[in-house]
Design a protein around this motif. Structure first.
Motif, PDB file in Angstrom:
ATOM      1  N   TRP A 181       0.835  -1.203   0.000  1.00  0.00           N
ATOM      2  CA  TRP A 181       0.000   0.000   0.000  1.00  0.00           C
ATOM      3  C   TRP A 181       0.866   1.249   0.000  1.00  0.00           C
ATOM      4  N   ILE A 182       1.980   1.232   0.716  1.00  0.00           N
ATOM      5  CA  ILE A 182       2.857   2.404   0.753  1.00  0.00           C
ATOM      6  C   ILE A 182       3.455   2.678  -0.616  1.00  0.00           C
ATOM      7  N   SER A 183       3.835   1.620  -1.328  1.00  0.00           N
ATOM      8  CA  SER A 183       4.418   1.799  -2.656  1.00  0.00           C
ATOM      9  C   SER A 183       3.375   2.229  -3.680  1.00  0.00           C
ATOM     10  N   SER A 184       2.253   1.534  -3.724  1.00  0.00           N
ATOM     11  CA  SER A 184       1.266   1.776  -4.782  1.00  0.00           C
ATOM     12  C   SER A 184       0.369   2.973  -4.508  1.00  0.00           C
ATOM     13  N   GLN A 185       0.106   3.270  -3.218  1.00  0.00           N
ATOM     14  CA  GLN A 185      -0.837   4.330  -2.884  1.00  0.00           C
ATOM     15  C   GLN A 185      -0.189   5.530  -2.202  1.00  0.00           C
ATOM     16  N   PHE A 186       0.460   5.301  -1.065  1.00  0.00           N
ATOM     17  CA  PHE A 186       1.003   6.426  -0.314  1.00  0.00           C
ATOM     18  C   PHE A 186       2.008   7.224  -1.145  1.00  0.00           C
ATOM     19  N   VAL A 187       2.911   6.535  -1.828  1.00  0.00           N
ATOM     20  CA  VAL A 187       3.871   7.225  -2.689  1.00  0.00           C
ATOM     21  C   VAL A 187       3.421   7.180  -4.149  1.00  0.00           C
ATOM     22  N   GLY A 188       2.886   6.056  -4.574  1.00  0.00           N
ATOM     23  CA  GLY A 188       2.512   5.895  -5.974  1.00  0.00           C
ATOM     24  C   GLY A 188       1.363   6.781  -6.412  1.00  0.00           C
ATOM     25  N   ASN A 189       0.504   7.175  -5.459  1.00  0.00           N
ATOM     26  CA  ASN A 189      -0.622   8.053  -5.756  1.00  0.00           C
ATOM     27  C   ASN A 189      -0.413   9.352  -4.986  1.00  0.00           C
ATOM     28  N   GLY A 190       0.080  10.368  -5.670  1.00  0.00           N
ATOM     29  CA  GLY A 190       0.456  11.612  -4.995  1.00  0.00           C
ATOM     30  C   GLY A 190      -0.657  12.241  -4.192  1.00  0.00           C
ATOM     31  N   ALA A 191      -1.918  11.998  -4.576  1.00  0.00           N
ATOM     32  CA  ALA A 191      -3.038  12.596  -3.855  1.00  0.00           C
ATOM     33  C   ALA A 191      -3.161  12.052  -2.439  1.00  0.00           C
ATOM     34  N   VAL A 192      -2.688  10.823  -2.206  1.00  0.00           N
ATOM     35  CA  VAL A 192      -2.810  10.208  -0.885  1.00  0.00           C
ATOM     36  C   VAL A 192      -1.928  10.927   0.132  1.00  0.00           C
ATOM     37  N   ALA A 193      -0.652  11.093  -0.190  1.00  0.00           N
ATOM     38  CA  ALA A 193       0.258  11.782   0.725  1.00  0.00           C
ATOM     39  C   ALA A 193      -0.201  13.213   0.968  1.00  0.00           C
ATOM     40  N   ASN A 194      -0.645  13.888  -0.080  1.00  0.00           N
ATOM     41  CA  ASN A 194      -1.096  15.273   0.074  1.00  0.00           C
ATOM     42  C   ASN A 194      -2.362  15.371   0.910  1.00  0.00           C
ATOM     43  N   SER A 195      -3.229  14.364   0.840  1.00  0.00           N
ATOM     44  CA  SER A 195      -4.441  14.389   1.659  1.00  0.00           C
ATOM     45  C   SER A 195      -4.092  14.288   3.146  1.00  0.00           C
ATOM     46  N   ILE A 196      -3.038  13.526   3.464  1.00  0.00           N
ATOM     47  CA  ILE A 196      -2.592  13.426   4.857  1.00  0.00           C
ATOM     48  C   ILE A 196      -2.027  14.761   5.328  1.00  0.00           C
ATOM     49  N   LEU A 197      -1.220  15.410   4.495  1.00  0.00           N
ATOM     50  CA  LEU A 197      -0.655  16.708   4.868  1.00  0.00           C
ATOM     51  C   LEU A 197      -1.749  17.756   5.021  1.00  0.00           C
ATOM     52  N   THR A 198      -2.751  17.710   4.158  1.00  0.00           N
ATOM     53  CA  THR A 198      -3.869  18.651   4.272  1.00  0.00           C
ATOM     54  C   THR A 198      -4.630  18.432   5.576  1.00  0.00           C
ATOM     55  N   ALA A 199      -4.874  17.162   5.919  1.00  0.00           N
ATOM     56  CA  ALA A 199      -5.558  16.853   7.173  1.00  0.00           C
ATOM     57  C   ALA A 199      -4.726  17.299   8.373  1.00  0.00           C
ATOM     58  N   LEU A 200      -3.411  17.171   8.264  1.00  0.00           N
ATOM     59  CA  LEU A 200      -2.511  17.610   9.340  1.00  0.00           C
ATOM     60  C   LEU A 200      -2.577  19.126   9.507  1.00  0.00           C
ATOM     61  N   ASP A 201      -2.576  19.867   8.410  1.00  0.00           N
ATOM     62  CA  ASP A 201      -2.689  21.326   8.501  1.00  0.00           C
ATOM     63  C   ASP A 201      -4.036  21.731   9.094  1.00  0.00           C
ATOM     64  N   ASP A 202      -5.096  21.032   8.692  1.00  0.00           N
ATOM     65  CA  ASP A 202      -6.426  21.339   9.229  1.00  0.00           C
ATOM     66  C   ASP A 202      -6.503  21.062  10.729  1.00  0.00           C
ATOM     67  N   LEU A 203      -5.758  20.052  11.182  1.00  0.00           N
ATOM     68  CA  LEU A 203      -5.764  19.693  12.601  1.00  0.00           C
ATOM     69  C   LEU A 203      -5.245  20.842  13.467  1.00  0.00           C
ATOM     70  N   GLN A 204      -4.382  21.679  12.891  1.00  0.00           N
ATOM     71  CA  GLN A 204      -3.781  22.769  13.656  1.00  0.00           C
ATOM     72  C   GLN A 204      -4.737  23.928  13.911  1.00  0.00           C
ATOM     73  N   THR A 205      -5.890  23.911  13.281  1.00  0.00           N
ATOM     74  CA  THR A 205      -6.837  25.021  13.442  1.00  0.00           C
ATOM     75  C   THR A 205      -7.925  24.717  14.463  1.00  0.00           C
ATOM     76  N   GLY A 206      -7.889  23.527  15.060  1.00  0.00           N
ATOM     77  CA  GLY A 206      -8.932  23.132  16.005  1.00  0.00           C
ATOM     78  C   GLY A 206      -8.383  22.841  17.386  1.00  0.00           C
ATOM     79  N   PRO A 207      -9.182  22.205  18.237  1.00  0.00           N
ATOM     80  CA  PRO A 207      -8.788  21.956  19.635  1.00  0.00           C
ATOM     81  C   PRO A 207      -7.660  20.946  19.809  1.00  0.00           C
ATOM     82  N   TRP A 208      -7.348  20.172  18.750  1.00  0.00           N
ATOM     83  CA  TRP A 208      -6.258  19.201  18.835  1.00  0.00           C
ATOM     84  C   TRP A 208      -4.939  19.795  18.344  1.00  0.00           C
ATOM     85  N   ALA A 209      -4.885  21.066  18.121  1.00  0.00           N
ATOM     86  CA  ALA A 209      -3.692  21.716  17.568  1.00  0.00           C
ATOM     87  C   ALA A 209      -2.464  21.464  18.441  1.00  0.00           C
TER      88      ALA A 209
END
Length: 471
Positions: free
Chosen positions: A254-282
């Motif tokens: 999964w890491i080869s084919s999706q996490f790295v192989g599908n660029g949208a997957v890694a970016n979705s995690i980074l986007t979720a991480l940035d969004d996490l900083q704007t709420g109570p779990w920051a």
């Protein structure tokens, strides 16, 4: 909520606040506060191997087993012992991940190892397998951390490394040689009888990194001092780097084919991480680097995922294409190392392994699972999501559960006549008594904020961010 004492300006909340917050977020912990510590330790190491619905999880488990067996061989165990470690871990997948790369007799590590021993012995386990982060610096605070140990009443520098070098170096960097010295402030090696005894029991060889030296020192100390029926195996960031490279070199991972192989997957995690900083779990999971660290001569430095490459803005610049083959090669060549999120992804989240952690990990690890779920949803792997939903307490409080203030474990073992009397004595304490004043929690402003957010219902155990905690 109980208010902190006015006389203690460093306390942000009370032990009662912490216990309420822990019990609320992890309700299965609540009944154990007044039970013997051995009972709680036994509970954490009581986990059954569950069949996985997804091919991704089964594959990740197989690769982790291979990693463990390879690490055991590197640790000088025989081929049969290595296979035994792999079999037992698959049957009971529990990993101690609390202490960083510390010598066994450093208090922050020692009492956690005692606690883990209680759990392992309760289930007749033969292997104590742990992971320690080796991307940290030599000092966490004044004369404490991976480069220090207190023996005979004084803090000693493990390798006699000058302070200016310690302040600017990471222990995992290959900038040795390092040799055990145990020096005091005057530069005297083994300045007291206890230190001299400890030095004799440590390897005399030179090592390429401080982390490698600590790992070898722990191997020798364990064999001489701890429970002989239980074998120690410690994984470090180099073991994890090779595990991630194994994933990347296998197109079915999964890491080869999706996490790295599908660029949208890694970016979705980074986007979720940035969004996490704007709420109570920051603040619980910070974007200090994007998935990997650059490994320089003296310290690890951040990388940023820009377009289709991991980039470093530190001279000399480094660019690694965000492709499975390029990242695998950089990991094998020790140009980069995984960050904590990537480490937990391959040693716990994907393979379905319970991890034991400390006062910050019990919060940031479930949030890492939440971030990972964003990537898995992006990849469309519903079977893997189903496995994650069914995980039973994948992250638990298992570090600094037993805490003794201002102690000298090496002296304590010698006075007690070995490890066994300490296991018996501490095992009888209630969890509440064993954990003491919970100083690491109460002196952390993040926990004060968390307790307040729980009290005013800004944070709830049913929150989307917490739903992956496996309460």
């Amino acid at each position: 909520m109980d208010k902190p004492s006015a006389s203690n300006s460093t306390s942000y909340c009370s032990p009662a606040d912490v216990r309420r917050s822990l019990s609320y977020l992890m309700p299965k912990l609540a009944p154990y506060w007044e039970r013997p510590l051995t009972s709680y330790a036994s509970k954490l190491y009581r986990v059954e191997h569950l069949s996985a619905e997804s091919a991704a999880r089964n594959h990740a488990r197989n690769l982790l087993r291979t990693c463990i067996e390879r690490a055991a061989r590197r640790f000088s165990y025989t081929e049969e012992e290595a296979r035994s470690a792999g079999r037992e871990f698959v049957a009971s997948p529990v990993l101690q991940t609390g202490p960083h790369c510390l010598l066994l007799f450093e208090p922050d590590a020692f009492y956690t190892h005692l606690f883990s021993m209680m759990g392992l012995m309760a289930h007749n386990r033969n292997w104590y397998i742990s992971y320690f982060a080796s991307t940290s610096g030599f000092s966490e605070r004044a004369k404490k951390g991976p480069g220090w140990i207190r023996v005979g009443g004084e803090p000693l520098n493990l390798f006699g490394v000058p302070r200016n070098r310690m302040d600017s170096s990471s222990i995992g960097c290959l900038n040795g040689p390092y040799r055990y010295a145990l020096t005091n402030a005057k530069g005297e090696s083994a300045p007291n009888a206890h230190a001299a005894c400890l030095l004799v029991n440590l390897p005399s060889a030179e090592f390429a990194s401080a982390a490698e030296a600590i790992k070898a020192g722990n191997r020798d100390l364990w064999r001489r001092t701890f429970v002989p029926s239980i074998r120690l195996l410690q994984l470090d960031d180099f073991d994890v780097a090779d595990l991630i490279a194994d994933h990347l070199e296998d197109p079915t991972s999964w890491i080869s084919s999706q996490f790295v192989g599908n660029g949208a997957v890694a970016n979705s995690i980074l986007t979720a991480l940035d969004d996490l900083q704007t709420g109570p779990w920051a603040g619980w999971v910070r974007r200090t680097t994007d998935f990997f660290w650059r490994m320089a001569e003296n310290r690890v430095t951040p990388l940023r995922l820009e377009s289709d490459a991991l980039m470093s803005d530190k001279a000399p610049t480094l660019s690694v294409r965000f492709r499975p083959d390029a990242i695998a090669a950089a990991l094998r060549n020790r140009l980069i190392l995984p960050n904590l999120l990537l480490a937990f992804l391959v040693i716990s989240i994907l393979p379905g392994v319970r991890v034991l952690g400390g006062f910050k990990q019990v919060v940031y690890y479930p949030l890492m699972r939440y971030l990972t779920s964003a990537g898995i949803q992006q990849s469309g792997n519903v079977d893997l999501l189903a496995d994650m939903v069914n995980d039973n307490q994948p992250g638990v409080w298992g570090h600094r559960v037993l805490r003794r203030a201002e102690s000298d474990p090496f002296h304590e073992v010698n006075v007690a006549g070995g490890i066994a009397p300490l296991l018996q004595a501490y095992g009888k304490l209630s969890l509440s008594d064993a954990s003491g004043d919970l100083k690491c929690f109460t002196e952390d402003c993040m926990w004060s904020r968390l307790a307040a957010n729980i009290a005013n219902r800004t944070i709830a155990s049913a929150s989307d961010e917490w739903r992956w905690s496996g309460r």
